[in-house]
Design a protein around this motif. Sequence first.
Motif, PDB file in Angstrom:
ATOM      1  N   ALA A  33      25.797 -14.480  12.790  1.00 46.06           N
ATOM      2  CA  ALA A  33      25.170 -13.496  13.678  1.00 46.06           C
ATOM      3  C   ALA A  33      23.940 -14.057  14.365  1.00 46.06           C
ATOM      4  CB  ALA A  33      24.768 -12.260  12.880  1.00 46.06           C
ATOM      5  N   ILE A  34      23.213 -14.951  13.677  1.00 44.57           N
ATOM      6  CA  ILE A  34      21.909 -15.363  14.192  1.00 44.57           C
ATOM      7  C   ILE A  34      22.024 -16.452  15.271  1.00 44.57           C
ATOM      8  CG2 ILE A  34      19.683 -16.353  13.598  1.00 44.57           C
ATOM      9  CD1 ILE A  34      20.035 -15.082  10.786  1.00 44.57           C
ATOM     10  N   GLY A  36      23.227 -18.236  18.240  1.00 41.57           N
ATOM     11  CA  GLY A  36      24.133 -17.899  19.347  1.00 41.57           C
ATOM     12  C   GLY A  36      23.462 -18.138  20.684  1.00 41.57           C
ATOM     13  N   ALA A  37      23.465 -17.104  21.521  1.00 41.86           N
ATOM     14  CA  ALA A  37      22.930 -17.251  22.872  1.00 41.86           C
ATOM     15  C   ALA A  37      21.449 -17.632  22.854  1.00 41.86           C
ATOM     16  CB  ALA A  37      23.122 -15.952  23.646  1.00 41.86           C
ATOM     17  N   GLY A  38      20.734 -17.249  21.808  1.00 40.26           N
ATOM     18  CA  GLY A  38      19.310 -17.572  21.708  1.00 40.26           C
ATOM     19  C   GLY A  38      19.100 -19.071  21.823  1.00 40.26           C
ATOM     20  N   VAL A 117      25.650 -11.342  24.874  1.00 47.23           N
ATOM     21  CA  VAL A 117      26.241 -12.597  24.383  1.00 47.23           C
ATOM     22  C   VAL A 117      27.590 -12.846  25.062  1.00 47.23           C
ATOM     23  CG1 VAL A 117      26.975 -13.877  22.336  1.00 47.23           C
ATOM     24  CG2 VAL A 117      25.006 -12.361  22.201  1.00 47.23           C
ATOM     25  N   PHE A 223      15.122 -13.064  20.490  1.00 45.17           N
ATOM     26  CA  PHE A 223      16.553 -12.726  20.564  1.00 45.17           C
ATOM     27  C   PHE A 223      17.373 -13.649  19.658  1.00 45.17           C
ATOM     28  CE2 PHE A 223      20.798 -12.942  22.455  1.00 45.17           C
ATOM     29  CZ  PHE A 223      21.077 -11.607  22.687  1.00 45.17           C
ATOM     30  N   ILE A 226      17.703 -12.313  16.109  1.00 44.47           N
ATOM     31  CA  ILE A 226      18.369 -11.036  15.857  1.00 44.47           C
ATOM     32  C   ILE A 226      19.703 -11.313  15.196  1.00 44.47           C
ATOM     33  CG2 ILE A 226      19.418  -9.036  16.979  1.00 44.47           C
ATOM     34  CD1 ILE A 226      17.296  -9.276  19.135  1.00 44.47           C
ATOM     35  N   VAL A 309      28.772 -14.629  16.909  1.00 52.60           N
ATOM     36  CA  VAL A 309      27.701 -13.639  17.054  1.00 52.60           C
ATOM     37  C   VAL A 309      28.295 -12.279  17.453  1.00 52.60           C
ATOM     38  CG1 VAL A 309      25.683 -12.977  18.428  1.00 52.60           C
ATOM     39  CG2 VAL A 309      25.932 -15.319  17.643  1.00 52.60           C
ATOM     40  N   PHE A 313      28.235  -8.624  15.409  1.00 50.15           N
ATOM     41  CA  PHE A 313      27.564  -7.477  16.007  1.00 50.15           C
ATOM     42  C   PHE A 313      28.518  -6.308  16.217  1.00 50.15           C
ATOM     43  CE2 PHE A 313      23.098  -8.113  17.086  1.00 50.15           C
ATOM     44  CZ  PHE A 313      22.931  -9.374  16.552  1.00 50.15           C
TER      45      PHE A 313
HETATM   46  N1  ALA Z   1      20.688 -14.095  17.629  1.00 53.58           N
HETATM   47  C1  ALA Z   1      21.804 -13.860  18.449  1.00 53.58           C
HETATM   48  C2  ALA Z   1      21.936 -14.872  19.502  1.00 53.58           C
HETATM   49  O1  ALA Z   1      21.080 -15.705  19.646  1.00 53.58           O
HETATM   50  C3  ALA Z   1      21.786 -12.487  19.006  1.00 53.58           C
HETATM   51  O2  ALA Z   1      22.918 -14.851  20.225  1.00 53.58           O
END
Ligand code: ALA
Length: 455
Positions: A33-34, A36-38, A117, A223, A226, A309, A313
């Motif tokens: 989950a953590i 990812g797009a971040g 995402v 982000f 998250i 991710v 979610f």
């Molecule tokens: N932490 C998640 C991301 O970076 C939401 O995509």
Amino acid sequence: MKLFRTKSEVPHQDTELKRCLNSFDLILLGIGAIIGAGIFVLTGIAAATKAGPAVVLSYALAGLACSFAALCYAELAASVGGAGSAYNYAYVGIGELIAWIIGWDLILEYGVSVGAVAIGWSGYVNDALNVFGLQIPPILLKTPSEGGFINLAAVFIVLFLSCIVAIGVKLSARVNAVIVVIKLLTITLFISVAIFNVHFSNWVPFMPFGWKGMVEGASLVFFAFIGFDAVSTAAEECVNPQRNMTIGIIGSLAICTTIYMVVAALLTGIVPYSTLNVKSPVAHAILAIGHESISGFIALGAIAGLTSVMLIFIYGFSRILYSMSRDGLLPKVFSEVHHKTHTPVKTILFCGVMMSLMAGFFSMHTVAELVNIGTLAAFVIVCISVLILRKTKPDLHRPFKTPLFPAVPILGIISCSYLMLNLPWVTWLRFVIWMALGLIVYFCYSYKNSRIHQS
Ligand code: ALA
């Protein structure tokens, strides 16, 4: 009207969900989950436009704020538990109205994150297709505000993953485990190439936008963190919630913070920070130092990372709605569990359709900061819940206790509020409108239909 009625007035509810997840599953769930797009998208934007090479400090600051909140999450997940995550903790700790506010907040966090995402995912997929000489027609890749019609790839991936989650928890945890391994291998590949190509001159000036830029960078890259809270939504599906939750939440957050700081430092070390404001900064930087095929592999790994991710979610989103519905705050249909899959199939499919619409018609930029403000507000309430519960229920069985009490929850409140204050005013405005809408729903429907009110 009683606004601070708490859930302890509700008789114990046995879970209908299946207990099949252990600590290892939860750490994988957390990392899934953590990361990812971040890290794959926002690091470059934050470095180029906000923090410069000091983005590594932005990650440290955002990670620190999250770690205070994570310790509070772990205490509440272990002692209160429940599929509803922070919503459930606030219900027991403070009262129904605050629980509703946090639940409404989490709907925003989870729902909008998936959309954001998915939009990033479709960008990477388009890049990957370009490598093979294929191209999605721009009208089917862009939202109306970007001059297109619909982001079809983003819609597709959200609907597809919703079906995976609906089939069953164990299946989605397995799919997630495979993807997490790919994601970690991708990051290892990046690190092992980047580490030999660092030019120290790229780290000078280290803080080109000053302290303010670094903090604004932290509010943006927040982000990237998250998701650790998504682990707590699985509390009713753990073999041993107390032990599994603590290890799952703290473990995944610690691993991810370390990875982020290393990747951020290397990324700004191999190319000038000002060149990183692109759609795929990690792959782009590796390409810029002349490793074309490795850059392609990294792009594929990023696609896998973004996929996991979304998977978590969608799972978390459906469980929040499930919990709120079981308490009577949302219509009953959201808490119906399918007898074969043991999952709330209707809820998951409903969430899937809503999130795919968001992914198809909105731009990533518009939604990322909205997600952050909603999540930070939820974290603040979680920290407050720990303080209140220690006072109101001192004898509650707490298998895990937040250390350095009350310093940790207080620092959590201060640091998360500080990050909120560094978000743009327009984000605040959207947030206030969403919350006002939530209050209307609460007073028109949820208050009357709550199980507490009925009992
Ligand atoms: N932490 C998640 C991301 O970076 C939401 O995509």
